[in-house]
Design a protein around this motif. Structure first.
Motif, PDB file in Angstrom:
ATOM      1  N   LEU A 245       1.132  -1.110   0.006  1.00 30.33           N
ATOM      2  CA  LEU A 245      -0.070  -0.122  -0.078  1.00 30.33           C
ATOM      3  C   LEU A 245       0.948   1.187  -0.014  1.00 30.33           C
ATOM      4  CD1 LEU A 245      -2.633   1.571   0.306  1.00 30.33           C
ATOM      5  CD2 LEU A 245      -2.494   1.053   2.783  1.00 30.33           C
ATOM      6  N   LEU A 246       0.700   2.204  -0.979  1.00 30.90           N
ATOM      7  CA  LEU A 246       1.492   3.355  -1.092  1.00 30.90           C
ATOM      8  C   LEU A 246       0.817   4.562  -0.186  1.00 30.90           C
ATOM      9  CD1 LEU A 246       2.339   3.380  -4.891  1.00 30.90           C
ATOM     10  CD2 LEU A 246       3.900   2.529  -3.027  1.00 30.90           C
ATOM     11  N   GLY A 247      -0.568   4.431  -0.144  1.00 35.73           N
ATOM     12  CA  GLY A 247      -1.193   5.537   0.546  1.00 35.73           C
ATOM     13  C   GLY A 247      -2.809   5.495   0.458  1.00 35.73           C
ATOM     14  N   THR A 248      -3.540   5.968   1.126  1.00 36.72           N
ATOM     15  CA  THR A 248      -5.049   6.135   1.098  1.00 36.72           C
ATOM     16  C   THR A 248      -5.395   7.634   1.193  1.00 36.72           C
ATOM     17  OG1 THR A 248      -5.234   5.658   3.369  1.00 36.72           O
ATOM     18  CG2 THR A 248      -5.316   3.666   1.638  1.00 36.72           C
ATOM     19  N   PHE A 249      -6.455   7.871   0.568  1.00 40.97           N
ATOM     20  CA  PHE A 249      -7.059   9.268   0.914  1.00 40.97           C
ATOM     21  C   PHE A 249      -8.720   9.322   0.632  1.00 40.97           C
ATOM     22  CE2 PHE A 249      -5.622   9.319  -3.308  1.00 40.97           C
ATOM     23  CZ  PHE A 249      -6.847   9.718  -4.075  1.00 40.97           C
ATOM     24  N   SER A 250      -9.203  10.164   1.450  1.00 42.30           N
ATOM     25  CA  SER A 250     -10.616  10.231   1.299  1.00 42.30           C
ATOM     26  C   SER A 250     -11.039  11.419   0.148  1.00 42.30           C
ATOM     27  CB  SER A 250     -11.422  10.726   2.615  1.00 42.30           C
ATOM     28  OG  SER A 250     -12.883  10.944   2.624  1.00 42.30           O
ATOM     29  N   VAL A 251     -12.230  11.219  -0.446  1.00 42.53           N
ATOM     30  CA  VAL A 251     -12.780  12.085  -1.568  1.00 42.53           C
ATOM     31  C   VAL A 251     -13.673  12.900  -0.784  1.00 42.53           C
ATOM     32  CG1 VAL A 251     -11.865  10.854  -3.373  1.00 42.53           C
ATOM     33  CG2 VAL A 251     -14.240  10.502  -2.561  1.00 42.53           C
ATOM     34  N   ALA A 252     -14.304  12.495   0.373  1.00 45.53           N
ATOM     35  CA  ALA A 252     -15.207  13.573   1.100  1.00 45.53           C
ATOM     36  C   ALA A 252     -14.484  14.557   1.818  1.00 45.53           C
ATOM     37  CB  ALA A 252     -15.793  12.590   2.253  1.00 45.53           C
ATOM     38  N   LYS A 253     -15.311  15.314   2.420  1.00 40.55           N
ATOM     39  CA  LYS A 253     -14.764  16.781   3.165  1.00 40.55           C
ATOM     40  C   LYS A 253     -13.874  17.586   2.255  1.00 40.55           C
ATOM     41  CE  LYS A 253     -15.725  14.308   7.274  1.00 40.55           C
ATOM     42  NZ  LYS A 253     -15.141  13.832   8.883  1.00 40.55           N
ATOM     43  N   THR A 254     -14.087  17.736   0.927  1.00 43.39           N
ATOM     44  CA  THR A 254     -13.163  18.511   0.145  1.00 43.39           C
ATOM     45  C   THR A 254     -13.770  19.666  -0.183  1.00 43.39           C
ATOM     46  OG1 THR A 254     -13.761  17.360  -1.851  1.00 43.39           O
ATOM     47  CG2 THR A 254     -12.000  16.456  -0.581  1.00 43.39           C
ATOM     48  N   ALA A 256     -14.480  20.341  -3.288  1.00 42.07           N
ATOM     49  CA  ALA A 256     -15.227  20.036  -4.445  1.00 42.07           C
ATOM     50  C   ALA A 256     -16.686  19.329  -3.668  1.00 42.07           C
ATOM     51  CB  ALA A 256     -14.535  19.295  -5.280  1.00 42.07           C
ATOM     52  N   ASN A 257     -16.620  18.776  -2.594  1.00 41.95           N
ATOM     53  CA  ASN A 257     -17.694  18.047  -2.097  1.00 41.95           C
ATOM     54  C   ASN A 257     -19.017  18.939  -1.887  1.00 41.95           C
ATOM     55  OD1 ASN A 257     -18.721  15.556  -0.986  1.00 41.95           O
ATOM     56  ND2 ASN A 257     -19.198  16.736   0.757  1.00 41.95           N
ATOM     57  N   ARG A 258     -18.513  20.312  -1.436  1.00 48.64           N
ATOM     58  CA  ARG A 258     -19.614  21.305  -1.300  1.00 48.64           C
ATOM     59  C   ARG A 258     -20.391  21.588  -2.664  1.00 48.64           C
ATOM     60  NH1 ARG A 258     -15.899  23.272   2.285  1.00 48.64           N
ATOM     61  NH2 ARG A 258     -15.047  24.815   0.635  1.00 48.64           N
ATOM     62  N   GLU A 259     -19.665  21.603  -3.806  1.00 39.76           N
ATOM     63  CA  GLU A 259     -20.345  22.010  -4.869  1.00 39.76           C
ATOM     64  C   GLU A 259     -21.069  20.842  -5.775  1.00 39.76           C
ATOM     65  OE1 GLU A 259     -19.061  24.456  -8.839  1.00 39.76           O
ATOM     66  OE2 GLU A 259     -17.645  24.401  -7.324  1.00 39.76           O
ATOM     67  N   ILE A 260     -20.237  19.627  -5.797  1.00 36.05           N
ATOM     68  CA  ILE A 260     -20.692  18.723  -6.883  1.00 36.05           C
ATOM     69  C   ILE A 260     -21.222  17.429  -5.960  1.00 36.05           C
ATOM     70  CG2 ILE A 260     -19.188  19.490  -8.659  1.00 36.05           C
ATOM     71  CD1 ILE A 260     -17.366  17.049  -7.810  1.00 36.05           C
ATOM     72  N   GLY A 261     -20.907  17.350  -4.922  1.00 31.40           N
ATOM     73  CA  GLY A 261     -21.590  16.270  -4.079  1.00 31.40           C
ATOM     74  C   GLY A 261     -20.795  14.813  -4.185  1.00 31.40           C
ATOM     75  N   GLY A 262     -21.382  13.700  -3.823  1.00 34.91           N
ATOM     76  CA  GLY A 262     -20.764  12.169  -3.975  1.00 34.91           C
ATOM     77  C   GLY A 262     -21.276  11.315  -3.084  1.00 34.91           C
ATOM     78  N   VAL A 287     -16.647  15.094 -11.513  1.00 32.71           N
ATOM     79  CA  VAL A 287     -15.562  14.487 -11.650  1.00 32.71           C
ATOM     80  C   VAL A 287     -14.472  15.171 -10.911  1.00 32.71           C
ATOM     81  CG1 VAL A 287     -14.265  13.099 -12.955  1.00 32.71           C
ATOM     82  CG2 VAL A 287     -16.495  13.606 -13.831  1.00 32.71           C
ATOM     83  N   LEU A 288     -14.018  14.349  -9.841  1.00 36.62           N
ATOM     84  CA  LEU A 288     -12.679  14.957  -9.060  1.00 36.62           C
ATOM     85  C   LEU A 288     -11.310  14.677  -9.826  1.00 36.62           C
ATOM     86  CD1 LEU A 288     -14.042  13.714  -5.664  1.00 36.62           C
ATOM     87  CD2 LEU A 288     -14.217  16.095  -6.488  1.00 36.62           C
ATOM     88  N   VAL A 289     -10.385  15.594  -9.767  1.00 30.08           N
ATOM     89  CA  VAL A 289      -9.270  15.548 -10.456  1.00 30.08           C
ATOM     90  C   VAL A 289      -8.098  15.377  -9.250  1.00 30.08           C
ATOM     91  CG1 VAL A 289      -7.622  16.362 -12.124  1.00 30.08           C
ATOM     92  CG2 VAL A 289     -10.319  16.573 -12.588  1.00 30.08           C
ATOM     93  N   TYR A 290      -7.248  14.385  -9.129  1.00 28.93           N
ATOM     94  CA  TYR A 290      -6.143  14.425  -8.129  1.00 28.93           C
ATOM     95  C   TYR A 290      -4.968  14.134  -8.936  1.00 28.93           C
ATOM     96  CZ  TYR A 290      -9.611  13.692  -4.105  1.00 28.93           C
ATOM     97  OH  TYR A 290     -10.137  13.803  -3.223  1.00 28.93           O
ATOM     98  N   THR A 295       0.159  12.466  -3.257  1.00 24.48           N
ATOM     99  CA  THR A 295      -1.065  11.419  -3.140  1.00 24.48           C
ATOM    100  C   THR A 295      -2.125  12.241  -2.299  1.00 24.48           C
ATOM    101  OG1 THR A 295       0.491   9.723  -2.772  1.00 24.48           O
ATOM    102  CG2 THR A 295      -1.561   9.423  -1.629  1.00 24.48           C
ATOM    103  N   GLY A 296      -3.356  12.233  -2.677  1.00 22.13           N
ATOM    104  CA  GLY A 296      -4.467  12.854  -2.102  1.00 22.13           C
ATOM    105  C   GLY A 296      -4.503  14.425  -2.133  1.00 22.13           C
ATOM    106  N   GLN A 297      -3.724  15.011  -2.991  1.00 27.63           N
ATOM    107  CA  GLN A 297      -4.104  16.382  -3.391  1.00 27.63           C
ATOM    108  C   GLN A 297      -5.038  16.640  -4.391  1.00 27.63           C
ATOM    109  OE1 GLN A 297      -0.362  18.807  -3.827  1.00 27.63           O
ATOM    110  NE2 GLN A 297      -1.319  19.795  -5.669  1.00 27.63           N
ATOM    111  N   LEU A 298      -6.058  17.072  -4.094  1.00 24.02           N
ATOM    112  CA  LEU A 298      -7.331  17.585  -5.158  1.00 24.02           C
ATOM    113  C   LEU A 298      -6.677  18.601  -6.002  1.00 24.02           C
ATOM    114  CD1 LEU A 298     -10.214  17.070  -5.914  1.00 24.02           C
ATOM    115  CD2 LEU A 298     -10.756  18.939  -4.427  1.00 24.02           C
ATOM    116  N   LEU A 299      -6.585  18.514  -7.196  1.00 24.38           N
ATOM    117  CA  LEU A 299      -6.202  19.397  -8.264  1.00 24.38           C
ATOM    118  C   LEU A 299      -7.176  20.547  -8.616  1.00 24.38           C
ATOM    119  CD1 LEU A 299      -4.141  20.955 -10.159  1.00 24.38           C
ATOM    120  CD2 LEU A 299      -4.572  19.032 -11.936  1.00 24.38           C
TER     121      LEU A 299
END
Length: 419
Positions: A245-254, A256-262, A287-290, A295-299
């Motif tokens: 495992l190189l790493g994990t990240f969450s796509v919630a609480k970003t 973008a989440n406030r604008e597009i949901g998921g 669609v989220l772009v990372y 690792t885990g940086q939302l672009l």
């Protein structure tokens, strides 16, 4: 919309809806002497994918049938009306199909390669011929405690393993299978995505808990596997998913989440350069772009997709010129296909650059032909009779039912890029 492409329109060259008459998948579709007949508003297309050689389309429908469509050789020749598509083979099932994967060296000229994997609830994984309903092999994934079959929610062939192995994703588990070892032996490796399903803090909280619902292997470099879950997490693993495992990240609480949901990852796609990861979720407007270099940086995020639904709505990455110029194509619940050009060039939210109306119902898949210049879309969603009857009394809206598979000519592909 971009002015320079305002006159470029996709041309429908084949469709399961022939002669401009409303048709849908009928109960006899795919049987000899039967094409598409009858009216079945609930039998919509759940998804479509191309074979690697571009000769065949495979679809999954709400009637639990997988169908293959072999495209005519004169597909792009000029003609007065689109080709009418009829299924070549049909694979019925009593249960829904959770996932499919086509053999990466599929070639219609060599029938021994025309194979695909599928997972169905309470059954082993099946390797089947795409040209006839013949099971070639089965692979058992069995819960070690309950001895019940585990049905993967996603299956992929890592390209760097040469078609000799495949990966499956299920509840907090990724498994690697050797294609040459069918039967009850099971996978050659088991990789739990979290050390303990009972306590997420075990192992320092490293890992991700939940159903692995999407996977994708980086097309360049060392073959990093990205795996996403319905619990809105993404994990990265080296060695085509069989390494650490190189790493994990969450796509919630970003932001973008406030604008597009998921509400859970349904698809992952890598950019052609392998630097960026696109994350598609159910109940999302984008669609989220990372940036995977960090690792885990939302672009950024692609907004305005209009996909607030629990349906899987598959998108695609489309090259659009020299270098790493590319686009994201995605369907929506309003029947439009939308395109975002060079999505990694903008931080924050990005609106679509153009759109086309391709169906009169939800577009459940948008997939580019492996050789380019041709795309396929399919449509439909679950409709209820009460909705239609109520709608007849309403003057403000109409319920349109469109359960079709379409093939489009895209002659403008590869002619534009941003300098």
């Amino acid at each position: 919309m971009a002015e320079e492409v305002s006159d470029w329109k996709p041309i429908c060259v084949a469709s399961t809806q022939g002669n401009n008459s409303p048709r849908s998948l009928g109960p006899n579709a795919g049987r000899p002497g039967h094409g598409y007949s009858g009216y079945s508003p609930s039998n919509y297309f759940k998804g479509a994918q191309w074979s690697p050689d571009g000769t065949t389309l495979m679809t999954d429908s709400a009637d639990h049938h997988i169908r293959t469509f072999i495209l005519p050789p004169d597909l792009l020749d000029e003609r007065a009306s689109p080709h009418e598509l009829s299924s070549y083979s049909t694979f019925p099932s009593a249960e829904p199909t959770y996932a499919t994967a086509i053999y990466p060296y599929y070639s219609l000229q060599d029938p021994s390669t025309t194979l695909f994997l599928s997972s169905v609830r309470d059954h082993p994984i099946k390797l089947t011929s795409a040209l006839a309903p013949t099971t070639m092999a089965t692979y058992s994934l069995i819960h070690p405690t309950t001895e019940a079959f585990i049905a993967p929610h996603t299956i992929i062939y890592p390209s760097m393993l040469g078609g000799t192995h495949f990966l499956t994703g299920s509840d907090s588990l990724i498994c690697l299978f050797d294609i040459s070892r069918p039967g009850n032996d099971g996978p050659v490796s088991w990789m739990p995505t979290i050390p303990s399903k009972r306590k997420q803090i075990v192992g320092g909280g490293i890992g991700m808990k939940g159903i692995v619902s999407a996977m994708a292997v980086n097309p360049v470099g060392d073959g990093i596997l990205a795996a996403g879950t319905f619990t809105r997490q993404v994990g990265l693993y080296d060695s085509n998913g069989s390494g650490q495992l190189l790493g994990t990240f969450s796509v919630a609480k970003t932001e973008a989440n406030r604008e597009i949901g998921g509400r859970g990852v349904t698809q992952l796609l890598w950019s052609p350069c392998g630097r960026y990861l696109y994350v598609s979720e159910r109940k999302s407007d984008g669609v989220l772009v990372y940036d995977i270099r960090v690792t885990g940086q939302l672009l950024g995020w692609l907004r305005g997709r209009k996909a607030f639904t629990n349906q899987r709505m598959n998108m695609d990455v489309v090259p659009s010129g020299d270098g790493d110029f590319h686009e994201i194509w995605a369907g929506a619940t309003d029947g439009f296909m939308r395109v975002w050009r060079n999505p990694t060039h903008t931080a924050g939210g990005k609106d679509p650059d153009w759109e086309w109306k391709v169906h009169n119902d939800s577009v459940t898949s948008t997939v580019l032909h492996p050789m380019g210049t041709v795309a396929a879309t399919c449509s439909g969603q679950r409709h209820y009779p009460d909705d239609a009857s109520d709608d007849k009394n309403s003057s403000s809206s109409t319920v349109e039912i469109d359960n079709t598979l379409k093939v489009w000519s895209m002659p403008f592909l590869g002619t534009q890029s941003d300098g």
